[in-house]
Scaffold this active site. Structure first.
Site, PDB file in Angstrom:
ATOM      1  N   ASP A 126       0.845  -1.201   0.000  1.00 51.59           N
ATOM      2  CA  ASP A 126       0.000   0.000   0.000  1.00 51.59           C
ATOM      3  C   ASP A 126       0.879   1.249   0.000  1.00 51.59           C
ATOM      4  O   ASP A 126       2.037   1.203   0.420  1.00 51.59           O
ATOM      5  CB  ASP A 126      -0.869   0.043   1.266  1.00 51.59           C
ATOM      6  CG  ASP A 126      -1.814  -1.140   1.355  1.00 51.59           C
ATOM      7  OD1 ASP A 126      -2.163  -1.712   0.308  1.00 51.59           O
ATOM      8  OD2 ASP A 126      -2.183  -1.487   2.495  1.00 51.59           O
TER       9      ASP A 126
HETATM   10  N1  URA Z   1      -1.285  -6.080   3.682  1.00 47.27           N
HETATM   11  C1  URA Z   1      -1.757  -4.819   3.742  1.00 47.27           C
HETATM   12  O1  URA Z   1      -2.793  -4.566   4.338  1.00 47.27           O
HETATM   13  N2  URA Z   1      -1.072  -3.834   3.122  1.00 47.27           N
HETATM   14  C2  URA Z   1       0.093  -4.047   2.476  1.00 47.27           C
HETATM   15  O2  URA Z   1       0.695  -3.101   1.950  1.00 47.27           O
HETATM   16  C3  URA Z   1       0.590  -5.352   2.430  1.00 47.27           C
HETATM   17  C4  URA Z   1      -0.123  -6.363   3.047  1.00 47.27           C
END
Ligand code: URA
Length: 252
Positions: A121
């Protein structure tokens, strides 16, 4: 017909110089032909005269071939290890600054294109692999490879105490999904901090898992993919080429 020598190293693939340079982002075929005409390309210290000349794409090519006095960019297949910083996206299409903008500008025009192996993310930091090697990418993300990813999450509220059991059960169903999550390993690191190792890569998986147990992820950092740890000396935003040993460590 003579048999191929079993001990001989595999032959390096050959490519036309103009196609190789164009695929590495140095310009269109016409532009790279012009670079050659302007004596900007040298092989083993000798000016290359024919842009259609065939060159062997061997590992040492960047040390032998220069463009405008600089070593040739690494040819495909290329895999990078990056410490993803905050506030950059992993998608080519999403709005905002992307991880690809942290790489040399020319690399955005490479064919095959570089893409991240899975996504983090925008507000997740840590270990990110970027590759133009399709078979390697698929091997890392294939469920058959069982490559686990470890995340360290800082939480809004203290752990309840039953999270390891809930996540480890292999029965947790996330909102809107029809299949339960595979068993995951939770290791508390503090009252409101935990390392979570997962083998899947569902959308916002870690944040949604903690939401499912009534918590909220304040910050998230990936520190491991399989047996490969984020190198301690790699600052956020920094990257380097993955070594063959590191590549093997992922599956160890
Ligand atoms: N899980 C998440 O919620 N975000 C990420 O960036 C990676 C795994």
């Amino acid at each position: 017909m003579s048999k191929p020598d079993a001990k001989a190293p595999p032959k390096a693939p050959m490519a036309r110089l103009d196609r190789l340079l164009a695929n590495l982002g140095y310009g269109s075929r016409r532009e790279v032909t012009d670079l050659v005409a302007r004596k900007q390309v040298m092989l083993d210290g000798v000016v290359v005269k024919d842009s259609g000349a065939k060159v062997a794409i061997a590992a040492d090519l960047p040390t032998r071939l220069t463009v405008s006095g600089q070593p040739l960019d690494p040819p495909a297949p290329l895999t990078l290890l990056m410490h993803k910083p905050m506030d950059v996206v992993c998608s080519h299409r999403e709005p905002g600054r992307s991880v690809y903008e942290l790489l040399p500008h020319r690399w955005r025009a490479r064919i095959p294109a570089l893409s991240s192996i899975g996504r983090l993310d925008k507000d997740t930091t840590g270990l990110l692999l970027i590759t133009d090697d399709g078979p390697f990418l698929h091997r890392v993300i294939s469920p058959k490879s069982h490559v686990a990813k470890r995340y360290v999450a800082t939480l809004d509220r203290p752990l309840r105490g039953d999270e390891a059991e809930v996540f480890g059960a292999g029965t947790l169903m996330l909102d809107g999904e029809t299949d339960p999550l595979a068993s995951a390993l939770l290791e508390p690191c503090g009252p409101a901090e935990a390392a979570l190792t997962i083998t899947e890569g569902r959308y916002h998986q870690v944040r949604r898992m903690f939401a499912a147990v009534g918590n909220h992820v304040v910050s998230l950092h990936r520190d491991r993919i399989g047996g490969l740890a984020l190198p301690a000396d790699l600052e956020p935003g920094a990257w380097r080429i993955l070594t063959p040993q590191e590549q093997a460590a992922i599956f160890a």
